[in-house]
Write a protein that holds these residues in place. Structure first.
Motif, PDB file in Angstrom:
ATOM      1  N   LEU A   6       0.821  -1.204   0.000  1.00  0.00           N
ATOM      2  CA  LEU A   6       0.000   0.000   0.000  1.00  0.00           C
ATOM      3  C   LEU A   6       0.855   1.255   0.000  1.00  0.00           C
ATOM      4  N   ILE A   7       1.907   1.273   0.812  1.00  0.00           N
ATOM      5  CA  ILE A   7       2.768   2.456   0.886  1.00  0.00           C
ATOM      6  C   ILE A   7       3.431   2.714  -0.464  1.00  0.00           C
ATOM      7  N   VAL A   8       4.020   1.662  -1.055  1.00  0.00           N
ATOM      8  CA  VAL A   8       4.700   1.831  -2.344  1.00  0.00           C
ATOM      9  C   VAL A   8       3.705   2.218  -3.431  1.00  0.00           C
ATOM     10  N   MET A   9       2.551   1.562  -3.457  1.00  0.00           N
ATOM     11  CA  MET A   9       1.544   1.850  -4.477  1.00  0.00           C
ATOM     12  C   MET A   9       1.069   3.301  -4.391  1.00  0.00           C
ATOM     13  N   LEU A  10       0.741   3.766  -3.197  1.00  0.00           N
ATOM     14  CA  LEU A  10       0.273   5.138  -3.038  1.00  0.00           C
ATOM     15  C   LEU A  10       1.364   6.139  -3.387  1.00  0.00           C
ATOM     16  N   ALA A  11       2.607   5.819  -3.033  1.00  0.00           N
ATOM     17  CA  ALA A  11       3.719   6.712  -3.365  1.00  0.00           C
ATOM     18  C   ALA A  11       3.909   6.815  -4.874  1.00  0.00           C
ATOM     19  N   VAL A  12       3.842   5.679  -5.572  1.00  0.00           N
ATOM     20  CA  VAL A  12       4.015   5.686  -7.029  1.00  0.00           C
ATOM     21  C   VAL A  12       2.886   6.453  -7.705  1.00  0.00           C
ATOM     22  N   ILE A  13       1.662   6.298  -7.211  1.00  0.00           N
ATOM     23  CA  ILE A  13       0.511   6.970  -7.822  1.00  0.00           C
ATOM     24  C   ILE A  13       0.651   8.489  -7.742  1.00  0.00           C
ATOM     25  N   TYR A  14       1.178   8.998  -6.625  1.00  0.00           N
ATOM     26  CA  TYR A  14       1.213  10.450  -6.423  1.00  0.00           C
ATOM     27  C   TYR A  14       2.581  11.078  -6.690  1.00  0.00           C
ATOM     28  N   THR A  15       3.575  10.296  -7.071  1.00  0.00           N
ATOM     29  CA  THR A  15       4.868  10.872  -7.434  1.00  0.00           C
ATOM     30  C   THR A  15       4.801  11.742  -8.687  1.00  0.00           C
ATOM     31  N   PRO A  16       4.102  11.323  -9.767  1.00  0.00           N
ATOM     32  CA  PRO A  16       4.062  12.178 -10.965  1.00  0.00           C
ATOM     33  C   PRO A  16       3.504  13.577 -10.697  1.00  0.00           C
ATOM     34  N   GLY A  17       2.460  13.682  -9.870  1.00  0.00           N
ATOM     35  CA  GLY A  17       1.915  15.002  -9.558  1.00  0.00           C
ATOM     36  C   GLY A  17       2.909  15.861  -8.797  1.00  0.00           C
ATOM     37  N   ALA A  18       3.613  15.254  -7.828  1.00  0.00           N
ATOM     38  CA  ALA A  18       4.632  15.992  -7.087  1.00  0.00           C
ATOM     39  C   ALA A  18       5.765  16.423  -8.010  1.00  0.00           C
ATOM     40  N   TYR A  19       6.106  15.564  -8.976  1.00  0.00           N
ATOM     41  CA  TYR A  19       7.161  15.893  -9.955  1.00  0.00           C
ATOM     42  C   TYR A  19       6.769  17.099 -10.799  1.00  0.00           C
ATOM     43  N   ARG A  20       5.568  17.083 -11.332  1.00  0.00           N
ATOM     44  CA  ARG A  20       5.129  18.180 -12.197  1.00  0.00           C
ATOM     45  C   ARG A  20       5.095  19.505 -11.441  1.00  0.00           C
ATOM     46  N   PHE A  21       4.628  19.466 -10.187  1.00  0.00           N
ATOM     47  CA  PHE A  21       4.553  20.688  -9.390  1.00  0.00           C
ATOM     48  C   PHE A  21       5.950  21.227  -9.090  1.00  0.00           C
ATOM     49  N   ALA A  22       6.845  20.344  -8.635  1.00  0.00           N
ATOM     50  CA  ALA A  22       8.200  20.771  -8.298  1.00  0.00           C
ATOM     51  C   ALA A  22       8.951  21.259  -9.535  1.00  0.00           C
ATOM     52  N   ARG A  23       8.767  20.576 -10.653  1.00  0.00           N
ATOM     53  CA  ARG A  23       9.455  20.986 -11.887  1.00  0.00           C
ATOM     54  C   ARG A  23       8.996  22.368 -12.335  1.00  0.00           C
ATOM     55  N   ALA A  24       7.680  22.627 -12.256  1.00  0.00           N
ATOM     56  CA  ALA A  24       7.166  23.936 -12.660  1.00  0.00           C
ATOM     57  C   ALA A  24       7.762  25.054 -11.802  1.00  0.00           C
ATOM     58  N   LEU A  25       7.881  24.822 -10.503  1.00  0.00           N
ATOM     59  CA  LEU A  25       8.497  25.816  -9.626  1.00  0.00           C
ATOM     60  C   LEU A  25       9.981  25.978  -9.927  1.00  0.00           C
ATOM     61  N   ALA A  26      10.671  24.840 -10.118  1.00  0.00           N
ATOM     62  CA  ALA A  26      12.119  24.883 -10.328  1.00  0.00           C
ATOM     63  C   ALA A  26      12.482  25.525 -11.666  1.00  0.00           C
ATOM     64  N   VAL A  27      11.660  25.323 -12.689  1.00  0.00           N
ATOM     65  CA  VAL A  27      11.935  25.940 -13.996  1.00  0.00           C
ATOM     66  C   VAL A  27      11.926  27.459 -13.883  1.00  0.00           C
ATOM     67  N   ASN A  28      10.988  27.996 -13.124  1.00  0.00           N
ATOM     68  CA  ASN A  28      10.931  29.454 -12.943  1.00  0.00           C
ATOM     69  C   ASN A  28      12.152  29.978 -12.195  1.00  0.00           C
ATOM     70  N   VAL A  29      12.539  29.277 -11.130  1.00  0.00           N
ATOM     71  CA  VAL A  29      13.688  29.714 -10.342  1.00  0.00           C
ATOM     72  C   VAL A  29      14.981  29.547 -11.140  1.00  0.00           C
ATOM     73  N   ASN A  30      15.039  28.536 -11.984  1.00  0.00           N
ATOM     74  CA  ASN A  30      16.264  28.232 -12.737  1.00  0.00           C
ATOM     75  C   ASN A  30      16.646  29.345 -13.712  1.00  0.00           C
ATOM     76  N   THR A  31      15.717  30.239 -14.027  1.00  0.00           N
ATOM     77  CA  THR A  31      16.013  31.337 -14.953  1.00  0.00           C
ATOM     78  C   THR A  31      16.511  32.587 -14.232  1.00  0.00           C
ATOM     79  N   MET A  32      16.576  32.550 -12.910  1.00  0.00           N
ATOM     80  CA  MET A  32      16.987  33.726 -12.149  1.00  0.00           C
ATOM     81  C   MET A  32      18.474  34.002 -12.306  1.00  0.00           C
ATOM     82  N   ASP A  33      18.848  35.252 -12.045  1.00  0.00           N
ATOM     83  CA  ASP A  33      20.242  35.667 -12.233  1.00  0.00           C
ATOM     84  C   ASP A  33      21.189  34.950 -11.283  1.00  0.00           C
TER      85      ASP A  33
END
Length: 280
Positions: free
Chosen positions: A145-172
């Motif tokens: 159950l722990i592994v299954m639930l983690a795998v199911i919700y990892t893609p959403g966490a990835y997309r959210f973190a990537r969107a934030l990191a892409v914006n910060v990655n362009t900073m001076d």
């Protein structure tokens, strides 16, 4: 009039009373989950009432279940599985998704493209359908159950973190760090992560709620936590026949699920501005 010093204003966080109420309920259930084996009034499998779906009384504060077992003891032990499994799964999902998301934003190129397409495909499968298929195919032990639930919700966490990191990655200051020759790990954990930690904490709470509800739904369908263990969803499932009688055995675990999920939402919505917005 009182003036705050720069040091105190830097480290002071002002919670609204609604946020404090939410935090208090979350802490309450966390303490119950940790201390349950030591404070339950009766063993969870012991039949202590001659009647099934017994009412609340001085002996049984939350009544009895469909077999005459103490509902308070089973509710408190159920908190260990509901809170424990959900917390373990959301920690794995958010840590993995955040690390991969920041890495994809910084590295870019083929790594970003392949990883994003793979996790987007995984995210396109409905979470409840994924849970039902996996639980029916390979069982539903606590580790599964722990592994299954983690795998199911990892893609959403990835997309959210990537969107934030892409914006910060362009900073001076990221460009300056690259010019200094800093490593990718330094840029990720010293430059990007501190500047997106507030939104990530809010996302962590939201995903905890999603995982708790999915786990409870699976247990209600008989595909979650299995006997002799029982989380709150399983308690609702096994006592559902008491609903026409208004039995506490079916109402109380439902209220417990609602109290936990609503409290997490209240806390997220009322986080101090310094946590939600680091630029404040």
């Amino acid at each position: 009039m009182t003036l705050s010093t720069p040091l105190s204003s830097k480290f002071s966080y002002s919670f609204s009373w609604i946020g404090m109420v939410g935090l208090a309920i979350i802490v309450f259930w966390a303490v119950i989950a940790l201390a349950a084996p030591y404070i339950i009034p009766y063993p969870i499998g012991e039949i202590v009432d001659e009647d099934y779906f017994g009412p609340m009384s001085s002996k049984l504060l939350l009544g009895s279940d469909y077999l005459g077992r103490d509902m308070l003891s089973r509710l408190m032990m159920g908190a260990r599985y509901t809170v424990g499994i959900s917390l373990a799964a959301v920690c794995i999902a958010c840590f993995t998704g955040t690390a991969l998301g920041m890495a994809a934003a910084v590295i870019g190129g083929w790594f970003d493209t392949i990883l994003s397409r793979f996790l987007d495909a995984l995210n396109s499968i409905p979470s409840k359908l994924s849970g039902l298929v996996v639980a029916a195919a390979i069982g539903s032990s606590i580790n599964v159950l722990i592994v299954m639930l983690a795998v199911i919700y990892t893609p959403g966490a990835y997309r959210f973190a990537r969107a934030l990191a892409v914006n910060v990655n362009t900073m001076d200051y990221i460009t300056v760090a690259r010019t200094r020759g800093e490593s990718i790990l330094y840029i990720i954990f010293s430059e990007i992560l501190p500047n997106i930690i507030g939104p990530l904490l809010a996302d962590f709470g939201i995903r905890f709620v999603f995982i708790t509800l999915l786990l409870s739904g699976l247990s209600f369908l008989g595909l979650g936590v299995q006997p002799p263990y029982a989380d709150w969803g399983a308690l609702v499932h096994e006592n559902i026949s008491g609903l026409p009688f208004g039995a506490p055995a079916v109402i109380v675990p439902s209220l417990a699920i609602a109290s936990l999920t609503i409290s997490v939402n209240l806390l997220i919505d009322n986080l101090p501005k310094k946590i939600r917005d680091r630029s404040a």
